[in-house]
Motif scaffolding. Structure first.
Motif, PDB file in Angstrom:
ATOM      1  N   TYR A 109      -9.793  -0.458 -44.242  1.00  0.00           N
ATOM      2  CA  TYR A 109      -8.550   0.199 -44.572  1.00  0.00           C
ATOM      3  C   TYR A 109      -8.369   0.238 -46.090  1.00  0.00           C
ATOM      4  O   TYR A 109      -8.597  -0.736 -46.783  1.00  0.00           O
ATOM      5  N   ARG A 139       3.895   1.978 -44.133  1.00  0.00           N
ATOM      6  CA  ARG A 139       3.334   0.691 -43.737  1.00  0.00           C
ATOM      7  C   ARG A 139       2.057   0.898 -42.933  1.00  0.00           C
ATOM      8  O   ARG A 139       1.890   1.905 -42.253  1.00  0.00           O
ATOM      9  N   GLY A 140       1.174  -0.073 -42.992  1.00  0.00           N
ATOM     10  CA  GLY A 140      -0.027  -0.027 -42.189  1.00  0.00           C
ATOM     11  C   GLY A 140       0.297   0.076 -40.715  1.00  0.00           C
ATOM     12  O   GLY A 140       1.292  -0.495 -40.243  1.00  0.00           O
ATOM     13  N   LEU A 141      -0.514   0.841 -39.978  1.00  0.00           N
ATOM     14  CA  LEU A 141      -0.361   1.089 -38.549  1.00  0.00           C
ATOM     15  C   LEU A 141       0.864   1.935 -38.218  1.00  0.00           C
ATOM     16  O   LEU A 141       1.286   2.006 -37.067  1.00  0.00           O
ATOM     17  N   SER A 142       1.447   2.587 -39.244  1.00  0.00           N
ATOM     18  CA  SER A 142       2.484   3.580 -38.960  1.00  0.00           C
ATOM     19  C   SER A 142       1.854   4.764 -38.235  1.00  0.00           C
ATOM     20  O   SER A 142       0.648   4.992 -38.303  1.00  0.00           O
ATOM     21  N   THR A 143       2.684   5.530 -37.541  1.00  0.00           N
ATOM     22  CA  THR A 143       2.194   6.690 -36.789  1.00  0.00           C
ATOM     23  C   THR A 143       2.226   7.939 -37.651  1.00  0.00           C
ATOM     24  O   THR A 143       3.251   8.257 -38.263  1.00  0.00           O
ATOM     25  N   THR A 203      -7.858   6.666 -38.898  1.00  0.00           N
ATOM     26  CA  THR A 203      -8.311   5.292 -38.648  1.00  0.00           C
ATOM     27  C   THR A 203      -8.663   4.594 -39.957  1.00  0.00           C
ATOM     28  O   THR A 203      -8.282   3.442 -40.192  1.00  0.00           O
ATOM     29  N   ARG A 245       0.116  -3.895 -48.054  1.00  0.00           N
ATOM     30  CA  ARG A 245       0.728  -3.527 -46.777  1.00  0.00           C
ATOM     31  C   ARG A 245       1.244  -2.087 -46.766  1.00  0.00           C
ATOM     32  O   ARG A 245       1.937  -1.705 -45.832  1.00  0.00           O
ATOM     33  N   GLY A 296      -5.828   3.276 -41.930  1.00  0.00           N
ATOM     34  CA  GLY A 296      -5.053   2.191 -41.349  1.00  0.00           C
ATOM     35  C   GLY A 296      -3.789   2.645 -40.673  1.00  0.00           C
ATOM     36  O   GLY A 296      -2.785   1.925 -40.643  1.00  0.00           O
ATOM     37  N   LEU A 297      -3.824   3.864 -40.095  1.00  0.00           N
ATOM     38  CA  LEU A 297      -2.648   4.431 -39.436  1.00  0.00           C
ATOM     39  C   LEU A 297      -2.964   4.729 -37.978  1.00  0.00           C
ATOM     40  O   LEU A 297      -4.103   4.646 -37.546  1.00  0.00           O
ATOM     41  N   ARG A 298      -1.917   5.086 -37.235  1.00  0.00           N
ATOM     42  CA  ARG A 298      -2.069   5.520 -35.851  1.00  0.00           C
ATOM     43  C   ARG A 298      -1.840   7.016 -35.788  1.00  0.00           C
ATOM     44  O   ARG A 298      -1.088   7.572 -36.586  1.00  0.00           O
ATOM     45  N   ARG A 337       0.205   2.107 -47.090  1.00  0.00           N
ATOM     46  CA  ARG A 337      -0.895   3.060 -47.008  1.00  0.00           C
ATOM     47  C   ARG A 337      -0.418   4.404 -47.542  1.00  0.00           C
ATOM     48  O   ARG A 337       0.735   4.793 -47.332  1.00  0.00           O
TER      49      ARG A 337
END
Length: 216
Positions: A101, A194-198, A160, A140, A163-165, A142
């Motif tokens: 990431y 934020r990381g893993l945000s959609t 990916t 933390r 670092g996102l969805r 992106r």
């Protein structure tokens, strides 16, 4: 130093083929992309579709410029370390290995710079502007990548790597059975999240030619 192969998409991914594809397979994939993006299929579509299709055409043409010439392809493969100890990577394996990431997902596409004379490289310069430089990221956080003009599978890989969805909204009723094109996104490119945000993308397909008659 270039990022590992699994951490960046390549010009092979733009055409949707594996790195070990034959010259015939490359030409077929290129022809299929061009066919999907031909002007009559985009005519009358929303401005976002027309713009994304224009970007996609530029990317496809540069991919063919890099990979369609055997000598240029060999130099590109060497430049990105494609034949090193990690071996060849197929287009279906975008996420092979742990994603790093924060890596620049377009790093290995930039590696093609300088493989052609400047007169034939205008489209590449335009694409560099689109892809933009890798940006420093706060802990933390992106930076949302610009996916407009990418087909679904490489777009999925870039998300990916960032670092996102990914969430998808399909725009076309009765679509042709081809890979969809990203024509819009939310949040916008360049936003800090934020990381893993959609990241939600709008996916466009050409409509089946017989779709209108089916609904009469």
């Amino acid at each position: 130093m270039l990022a590992p192969v699994a951490d960046s998409i390549t010009w092979y991914d733009i055409l949707g083929v594996s790195a070990g594809a034959s010259s015939d397979t490359l030409h077929y994939a290129y022809s299929e992309r061009v066919e999907q993006l031909r002007p009559e299929l985009v005519s009358g579509a929303a401005a976002s579709v027309v713009s994304a299709a224009g970007r996609a055409r530029e990317a496809v043409e540069v991919a063919w410029l890099v990979l369609g010439d055997p000598d240029r392809r060999q130099r590109y493969d060497k430049e990105i370390g494609l034949h090193g100890r990690r071996g060849l990577r197929g287009s279906s394996g975008f996420g092979e290995g742990p994603a790093q990431y924060g890596q620049d997902p377009y790093d290995l596409m930039r590696a093609a710079d300088g493989l052609a004379d400047r007169e034939s490289w205008d489209a590449f310069a335009a694409l560099l502007s689109w892809m933009g430089p890798a940006r420093a990221q706060r802990r933390r956080r992106r930076v949302v990548p610009d996916l407009r003009g990418l087909f679904y599978r490489p777009a999925q890989a870039v998300v990916t790597m960032a670092g996102l969805r990914l969430a998808v909204v399909r725009l076309t009723p009765d679509p042709m059975p081809v890979e969809g094109l990203v024509v819009g996104q939310s949040p916008a490119a360049g936003a800090a999240v934020r990381g893993l945000s959609t990241l939600t993308v709008q996916l466009w397909h050409p409509r089946r030619p017989d779709a209108a008659s089916d609904h009469k």
